[in-house]
Design a protein around this motif. Structure first.
Motif, PDB file in Angstrom:
ATOM      1  N   ARG A 214     -21.924 -18.734  -6.285  1.00  0.00           N
ATOM      2  CA  ARG A 214     -22.090 -18.582  -7.724  1.00  0.00           C
ATOM      3  C   ARG A 214     -20.718 -18.416  -8.370  1.00  0.00           C
ATOM      4  O   ARG A 214     -19.856 -17.714  -7.834  1.00  0.00           O
ATOM      5  N   PRO A 215     -20.466 -19.012  -9.525  1.00  0.00           N
ATOM      6  CA  PRO A 215     -19.180 -18.835 -10.207  1.00  0.00           C
ATOM      7  C   PRO A 215     -18.942 -17.373 -10.580  1.00  0.00           C
ATOM      8  O   PRO A 215     -19.868 -16.571 -10.686  1.00  0.00           O
ATOM      9  N   LEU A 216     -17.666 -17.042 -10.792  1.00  0.00           N
ATOM     10  CA  LEU A 216     -17.292 -15.687 -11.178  1.00  0.00           C
ATOM     11  C   LEU A 216     -17.918 -15.305 -12.513  1.00  0.00           C
ATOM     12  O   LEU A 216     -18.052 -16.132 -13.410  1.00  0.00           O
ATOM     13  N   GLN A 217     -18.262 -14.011 -12.625  1.00  0.00           N
ATOM     14  CA  GLN A 217     -18.869 -13.476 -13.833  1.00  0.00           C
ATOM     15  C   GLN A 217     -17.885 -12.538 -14.543  1.00  0.00           C
ATOM     16  O   GLN A 217     -16.914 -12.070 -13.956  1.00  0.00           O
ATOM     17  N   GLU A 218     -18.157 -12.235 -15.790  1.00  0.00           N
ATOM     18  CA  GLU A 218     -17.294 -11.341 -16.566  1.00  0.00           C
ATOM     19  C   GLU A 218     -17.389  -9.907 -16.035  1.00  0.00           C
ATOM     20  O   GLU A 218     -18.460  -9.445 -15.657  1.00  0.00           O
ATOM     21  N   LYS A 219     -16.251  -9.200 -16.042  1.00  0.00           N
ATOM     22  CA  LYS A 219     -16.238  -7.803 -15.573  1.00  0.00           C
ATOM     23  C   LYS A 219     -16.843  -6.849 -16.594  1.00  0.00           C
ATOM     24  O   LYS A 219     -17.463  -5.846 -16.223  1.00  0.00           O
ATOM     25  N   LYS A 220     -16.593  -7.094 -17.883  1.00  0.00           N
ATOM     26  CA  LYS A 220     -17.153  -6.278 -18.960  1.00  0.00           C
ATOM     27  C   LYS A 220     -16.800  -4.792 -18.835  1.00  0.00           C
ATOM     28  O   LYS A 220     -17.661  -3.928 -19.001  1.00  0.00           O
ATOM     29  N   GLU A 221     -15.582  -4.487 -18.538  1.00  0.00           N
ATOM     30  CA  GLU A 221     -15.091  -3.102 -18.562  1.00  0.00           C
ATOM     31  C   GLU A 221     -15.804  -2.173 -17.576  1.00  0.00           C
ATOM     32  O   GLU A 221     -15.791  -0.955 -17.742  1.00  0.00           O
ATOM     33  N   ARG A 222     -16.439  -2.714 -16.555  1.00  0.00           N
ATOM     34  CA  ARG A 222     -17.128  -1.836 -15.601  1.00  0.00           C
ATOM     35  C   ARG A 222     -16.125  -1.104 -14.716  1.00  0.00           C
ATOM     36  O   ARG A 222     -14.991  -1.562 -14.524  1.00  0.00           O
ATOM     37  N   LYS A 223     -16.524   0.021 -14.163  1.00  0.00           N
ATOM     38  CA  LYS A 223     -15.667   0.794 -13.274  1.00  0.00           C
ATOM     39  C   LYS A 223     -15.563   0.099 -11.918  1.00  0.00           C
ATOM     40  O   LYS A 223     -16.568  -0.350 -11.368  1.00  0.00           O
ATOM     41  N   ILE A 224     -14.322   0.012 -11.414  1.00  0.00           N
ATOM     42  CA  ILE A 224     -14.093  -0.553 -10.081  1.00  0.00           C
ATOM     43  C   ILE A 224     -13.339   0.475  -9.259  1.00  0.00           C
ATOM     44  O   ILE A 224     -12.302   0.991  -9.674  1.00  0.00           O
ATOM     45  N   TYR A 225     -13.883   0.791  -8.103  1.00  0.00           N
ATOM     46  CA  TYR A 225     -13.303   1.789  -7.214  1.00  0.00           C
ATOM     47  C   TYR A 225     -12.579   1.094  -6.068  1.00  0.00           C
ATOM     48  O   TYR A 225     -12.866  -0.065  -5.730  1.00  0.00           O
ATOM     49  N   PHE A 226     -11.637   1.821  -5.475  1.00  0.00           N
ATOM     50  CA  PHE A 226     -10.979   1.311  -4.269  1.00  0.00           C
ATOM     51  C   PHE A 226     -10.798   2.460  -3.290  1.00  0.00           C
ATOM     52  O   PHE A 226     -10.267   3.515  -3.639  1.00  0.00           O
ATOM     53  N   VAL A 227     -11.282   2.252  -2.078  1.00  0.00           N
ATOM     54  CA  VAL A 227     -11.137   3.235  -1.004  1.00  0.00           C
ATOM     55  C   VAL A 227     -10.116   2.692  -0.019  1.00  0.00           C
ATOM     56  O   VAL A 227     -10.256   1.574   0.493  1.00  0.00           O
ATOM     57  N   SER A 228      -9.065   3.477   0.229  1.00  0.00           N
ATOM     58  CA  SER A 228      -7.950   3.037   1.070  1.00  0.00           C
ATOM     59  C   SER A 228      -8.356   2.898   2.523  1.00  0.00           C
ATOM     60  O   SER A 228      -9.464   3.254   2.924  1.00  0.00           O
TER      61      SER A 228
END
Length: 237
Positions: A214-228
């Protein structure tokens, strides 16, 4: 409901929401997947809210062709993950070509989705992006305890063989990437790109090896987390 859909033409991704009311309702969920992810964007790092713990074990899977890809479906749902004190059982493994998610602007050649479902029927998906490498071990040689019975479409393996050893990941809330594209779905996308031997794909029919992302979708300011980075032992408890 059995509605025919695909990845091109009048039944392609841009028209899924037009094919039936079920798909139309799913498309209304605002935070759609997949999305582009980057180490350089503003991320919420190492939050307890994004911790994921694996409890995978060797079990038997059956091989099925449906929804434009190959699926490995467990017989007894013995493997699971824990997220925010909720247990999500592994219900399906399948792949998309090329990758649906993009990390640091680079798509990869294949993306595996390990799909999990809670008792409350909530969905959680672990995504692993891979690049093709003929020198990489084939899947059936990664784990010496793996048993493959191709004639009967049965495999016995631990789903951990799909996971990278270095388990740092992005986490965000999104949707299914296939119709009805409903949400919310808890997504965990590993940032370590696996090396994948494409010989594994030779057993599959050509129609399963066509483009199905599926093509990429808009992020719309959602929270994105990153775990090291964590070792596999850190994430299994």
């Amino acid at each position: 409901m059995d509605v025919e859909w695909g990845y091109e033409g009048k039944r392609g991704p841009e028209h899924w929401h037009e094919l039936c009311d079920w798909f139309s309702e799913g498309a209304k969920y605002p935070y759609q997947s997949p999305i582009s992810l980057s180490h350089n964007e503003q991320l919420i790092r190492n939050s307890e809210q994004a911790q994921l713990f694996f409890h995978y074990q060797k079990e038997q899977f059956t091989e099925k062709e449906f929804k434009n890809t190959m699926h490995f479906v467990p017989f007894s749902h013995e493997s699971y993950v824990i997220f925010q004190n909720v247990r999500y059982f592994l219900t399906d493994i399948h792949f998309h070509r090329p990758s649906e998610h993009v990390i640091d602007g680079r798509p990869q050649e294949i993306e595996f989705h390990l799909v999990h479902t809670s008792q409350q029927q909530k969905n959680l998906v672990v995504a692993v992006l891979c690049t093709f490498d003929l020198t990489a071990p084939e899947l059936d040689k990664i784990d010496l305890t793996t048993e493959w019975d191709y004639p009967n479409h049965l495999q016995t393996f631990s789903p951990a063989l799909f996971l990278p050893k270095e388990r740092s990941y992005f986490h965000y809330t999104g949707s299914l990437t296939t119709p009805p594209t409903a949400g919310p779905v808890q997504w965990f996308v590993f940032d370590h790109i696996q090396r994948f031997n494409p010989d594994f794909l030779k057993e599959f029919s050509e129609e399963l090896l066509e483009v199905n992302n599926r093509p990429l979708q808009e992020k719309k300011e959602r929270k994105i987390y990153f775990v090291s980075k964590h070792s596999s032992a850190d994430l299994e408890r």
